[in-house]
Design an enzyme around this catalytic site. Sequence first.
Site, PDB file in Angstrom:
ATOM      1  N   GLY A  68       0.682  -0.931  -0.059  1.00  0.00           N
ATOM      2  CA  GLY A  68       0.258   0.089   0.356  1.00  0.00           C
ATOM      3  C   GLY A  68       0.651   1.075  -0.077  1.00  0.00           C
ATOM      4  O   GLY A  68       1.427   1.778   1.231  1.00  0.00           O
ATOM      5  N   LEU A 142       1.816  -1.941   4.369  1.00  0.00           N
ATOM      6  CA  LEU A 142       1.360   0.292   4.621  1.00  0.00           C
ATOM      7  C   LEU A 142       1.974   0.174   4.747  1.00  0.00           C
ATOM      8  O   LEU A 142       2.753   0.788   6.023  1.00  0.00           O
ATOM      9  CB  LEU A 142       0.019  -0.327   5.565  1.00  0.00           C
ATOM     10  CG  LEU A 142      -0.974   0.960   5.571  1.00  0.00           C
ATOM     11  CD1 LEU A 142      -1.568   1.067   3.835  1.00  0.00           C
ATOM     12  CD2 LEU A 142      -2.040   0.771   6.521  1.00  0.00           C
ATOM     13  N   ASP A 143       2.247   2.084   3.268  1.00  0.00           N
ATOM     14  CA  ASP A 143       3.426   2.950   3.544  1.00  0.00           C
ATOM     15  C   ASP A 143       2.803   4.153   2.922  1.00  0.00           C
ATOM     16  O   ASP A 143       3.101   3.855   1.857  1.00  0.00           O
ATOM     17  CB  ASP A 143       4.449   2.077   2.668  1.00  0.00           C
ATOM     18  CG  ASP A 143       5.670   3.267   3.458  1.00  0.00           C
ATOM     19  OD1 ASP A 143       6.316   3.759   4.272  1.00  0.00           O
ATOM     20  OD2 ASP A 143       6.559   2.538   2.364  1.00  0.00           O
ATOM     21  N   VAL A 144       1.549   4.088   3.461  1.00  0.00           N
ATOM     22  CA  VAL A 144       1.019   5.464   2.630  1.00  0.00           C
ATOM     23  C   VAL A 144       1.119   6.928   3.653  1.00  0.00           C
ATOM     24  O   VAL A 144       0.713   7.548   2.610  1.00  0.00           O
ATOM     25  CB  VAL A 144      -0.373   4.696   2.858  1.00  0.00           C
ATOM     26  CG1 VAL A 144      -0.499   3.639   1.818  1.00  0.00           C
ATOM     27  CG2 VAL A 144      -1.059   4.772   3.422  1.00  0.00           C
TER      28      VAL A 144
END
Length: 227
Positions: A68, A142-144
């Site tokens: 992400g 998740l790295d948004v």
Amino acid sequence: MEYVEIARAESERGELVLRERRQDGSPATVELRANGVFVMDTLETSTEQALAESALAQVAEPRHVVVGGLGLGFTMHEVLRDSRVEKVAVVEIEQALVDWMRDGTIPHGPAMLADERVTIVVADVAVALAEAKPASYDLVLLDVDNGPDYLVHDVNATLYEDPFLQTARRVLRPGGVLAVWSASDSAELADRMRRVFGNAHGYAHDVLLQDRDEKYWLFVSRVTSEA
């Protein structure tokens, strides 16, 4: 230090800027900023690598992975370094960022995206996962954003709350892992992940960011039969 803007785009979420930091005698550093907030650069990429490594190390067969957030591609790149990985779906909401990676505005972008295992999905990661089949992935990374306490976009707060975490758990296979990057420690995020998954672990990583000592965090939960 000289800053040179190399690309700019506007979306409903605001302004996205790509610029270079140039200093005599040193290679230029590419930097991504959203609404004036530093997001990441090409100088310090260890946390993106650590996000992937920490998750990959906990899954015996990470065949299908969701990342992400495309960013500058380093989390995706680290995932692809693992020969066990067969498919990577990268979900990125900003079309402009995808375009900059594809057309070489971000110089390393075309080479990174050339891997046949990669599929780029331009969408909100919450929507993309909600539409995914149950138990279809081994990893969700998740790295948004900069984590729940340093949001680039306020709407991203929902990505750290129970409904999204429950969606992530639904699309993970037994033994699958959710890994979330954060710019700070967050007992509240860990508690929410523990509530949804039945387990959560936080890992601190020391980094040097533009000559400043910083500490970034990864939060990891696994789908178990007890969760």
